[in-house]
Design an enzyme around this catalytic site. Structure first.
Site, mmCIF file in Angstrom:
data_model
loop_
_atom_site.group_PDB
_atom_site.id
_atom_site.type_symbol
_atom_site.label_atom_id
_atom_site.label_comp_id
_atom_site.label_asym_id
_atom_site.label_seq_id
_atom_site.Cartn_x
_atom_site.Cartn_y
_atom_site.Cartn_z
ATOM 1 N N LYS A 242 8.471 1.315 4.817
ATOM 2 C CA LYS A 242 7.108 0.894 5.176
ATOM 3 C C LYS A 242 7.080 -0.061 6.363
ATOM 4 O O LYS A 242 6.021 -0.264 6.971
ATOM 5 C CB LYS A 242 6.413 0.265 3.970
ATOM 6 C CG LYS A 242 6.108 1.244 2.835
ATOM 7 C CD LYS A 242 5.341 0.557 1.711
ATOM 8 C CE LYS A 242 4.928 1.526 0.615
ATOM 9 N NZ LYS A 242 6.046 1.927 -0.248
ATOM 10 N N SER B 168 3.415 -3.323 -1.773
ATOM 11 C CA SER B 168 4.150 -2.098 -1.433
ATOM 12 C C SER B 168 3.502 -0.857 -2.036
ATOM 13 O O SER B 168 4.182 0.084 -2.449
ATOM 14 C CB SER B 168 5.612 -2.210 -1.888
ATOM 15 O OG SER B 168 6.410 -1.252 -1.241
ATOM 16 N N SER C 116 11.212 1.519 -0.124
ATOM 17 C CA SER C 116 9.984 1.039 0.527
ATOM 18 C C SER C 116 10.216 0.197 1.768
ATOM 19 O O SER C 116 9.239 -0.181 2.441
ATOM 20 C CB SER C 116 9.132 0.247 -0.472
ATOM 21 O OG SER C 116 8.450 1.121 -1.341
#
Length: 435
Positions: free
Chosen positions: A58, A119, A55
């Site tokens: 992101k 997230s 993640s």
């Protein structure tokens, strides 16, 4: 193009024994520490190794959303709805989704909080579709922006950091069905560097510990924030306000962290650690090392001149040369005891010079003629996060102006040069008769 003019000066204080970076005994596959102001790399361990970032991907999605807001394409109050693809991700307990509602208008701010704080994958996909029309088009934007930023090692295949295999038939067009996003620790740090410096408001969200969406709690996954929960207190580190955690089976546990203490901000990255706890423990090691062993130091004051080298010739002027100095102070994040390992060099812009390598009058006071470049001459030179050509630089300027000489003096000078050239030609010819 720049040409190097004569150099070198150094600044020194007494040496103090400090812990070597090699003694960190870091339990991470790859890691890096970067000064968030200058991009100077303070420590690295296999930082060019390309690994799945989970993640931490992101961060690029966050950047592109903030860029779209800054360019007026969307704003924080723009609304959108959740598509079938994002809804399927949100409803799947495997992905620990919030559980978004279809046929409901969500603001960009709500979706961004879901992405940045907890997230969430579905809010991330929804934002990508809003910005680019589809996740496939958004992935193209991600890779284009990575190239623009100069990330040295990267591959973006989706907006979330999941494996494409996890997305099933929804994997973005133009990517492979079993592909993973890939970043090195160096690239993750450079992405974080741009994110923090270009859009510092990102830290308002990454430091938000609790929020809610659809009456569901959004609890930040960063245990290094100042939690009162006794389970998280051991991981707290003063000044931490971001930035992005990550985990997948392929990536292991990773974390891009940032903290500010006084006038110093550090960016750290750890990749492929063994547990949630370890990614924060290892980050804490990096931050303790960075803040305890490095200080922001003024190495060269504004107006600094390299002795016997700070002049340039001037032609067609009332003076034959002009002095040079730095336009501002040169500061750096310096390891304790290494202040004497820095030198200043001059690079003169040859476009400012005539064919004889001189300035041509008139010359203005404070005229920029090149740059002063900071050079590190120690053994552990990790360079700068942007790579070659990103050294710390300040403008090199003239200390005074030089007026253009009047027409009479210019004419007399030209006549003198004419006869001097004739004399030299005749003298050479006579010498040739007797050689």
């Amino acid at each position: 193009m720049m040409v190097m003019v004569l150099m070198i000066a150094s600044y020194s204080v007494g040496s103090i024994k400090v812990e070597a970076a090699e003694e960190l005994d870091l339990q991470a596959e790859s890691a890096i520490i970067v000064d968030a102001k200058t991009g100077k790399v303070l420590y690295e361990k296999q930082s060019d190794l390309k690994l799945p970032p989970a993640s931490m991907t992101k961060m690029m999605t966050e950047y592109l959303v903030l860029e779209a807001i800054s360019e007026g394409k969307i704003d924080w109050d723009t609304t959108t709805q959740v598509g079938d693809y994002a809804y399927g991700i949100s409803a799947d307990p495997v992905f620990s989704g919030i559980g978004l509602i279809q046929d409901k208008d969500y603001t960009v701010r709500e979706l961004y909080e879901g992405m940045a704080i907890i997230s969430d994958n579905a809010t991330t996909i929804t934002l990508a579709e809003l910005v680019a029309g589809s996740e496939s088009e958004f992935v193209k934007m991600m890779n284009d922006k990575a190239e623009e930023m100069g990330l040295p090692e990267y591959k973006f295949v989706n907006s979330t950091g999941l494996s494409n295999e996890d997305l099933g038939e929804n994997y973005p067009e133009g990517t492979e069905p079993n592909a993973d996003n890939l970043l090195s620790a160096r690239s993750a740090a450079l992405l974080a560097y741009h994110l923090i410096n270009d859009y510092p408001e990102v830290l308002d969200y990454s430091s938000t510990m609790m929020s809610e969406l659809d009456d569901q709690p959004l609890q930040n996954l960063n245990w290094m924030l100042p939690w009162e929960d006794n389970n998280f207190v051991p991981f707290h580190f003063e000044g931490v306000d971001g930035l992005k955690t990550g985990w997948t089976q392929e990536a292991g546990y990773c974390f891009t962290g940032t903290a500010k203490q006084g006038d110093r901000r550090l960016i750290t990255v750890v990749m492929k650690t063994d547990s949630k706890e370890e990614r924060f423990n290892q980050t804490k090691k990096l931050m303790e090392y960075g803040f305890s062993q490095f200080e922001t130091t003024e190495l060269f004051e504004a107006g600094y001149q390299i002795q016997d080298e700070s002049t340039l010739s001037v032609e067609k002027g009332k003076e034959e040369q002009v002095e040079l100095e730095t336009s501002e102070a040169m500061e750096a994040m310096v390891k304790t005891g290494e202040e004497d390992l820095y030198e200043l060099t001059y690079e003169i812009n040859e476009n400012n010079l005539n064919e004889n390598g001189a300035l041509t009058a008139p010359v203005e006071a404070g005229q920029v003629v090149g740059e002063a470049v900071l050079q590190y001459k120690g053994d552990n030179d990790y360079g700068y996060i942007g790579g070659i050509g990103t050294e710390q630089r300040v403008d090199l300027v003239t200390t005074t102006g030089v007026e253009k000489s009047n027409w009479f003096m210019l004419t007399m000078g030209a006549i003198g040069n004419f006869f001097s050239n004739i004399f030299t030609t005749v003298s050479d010819a006579v010498k040739g008769l007797f050689s």
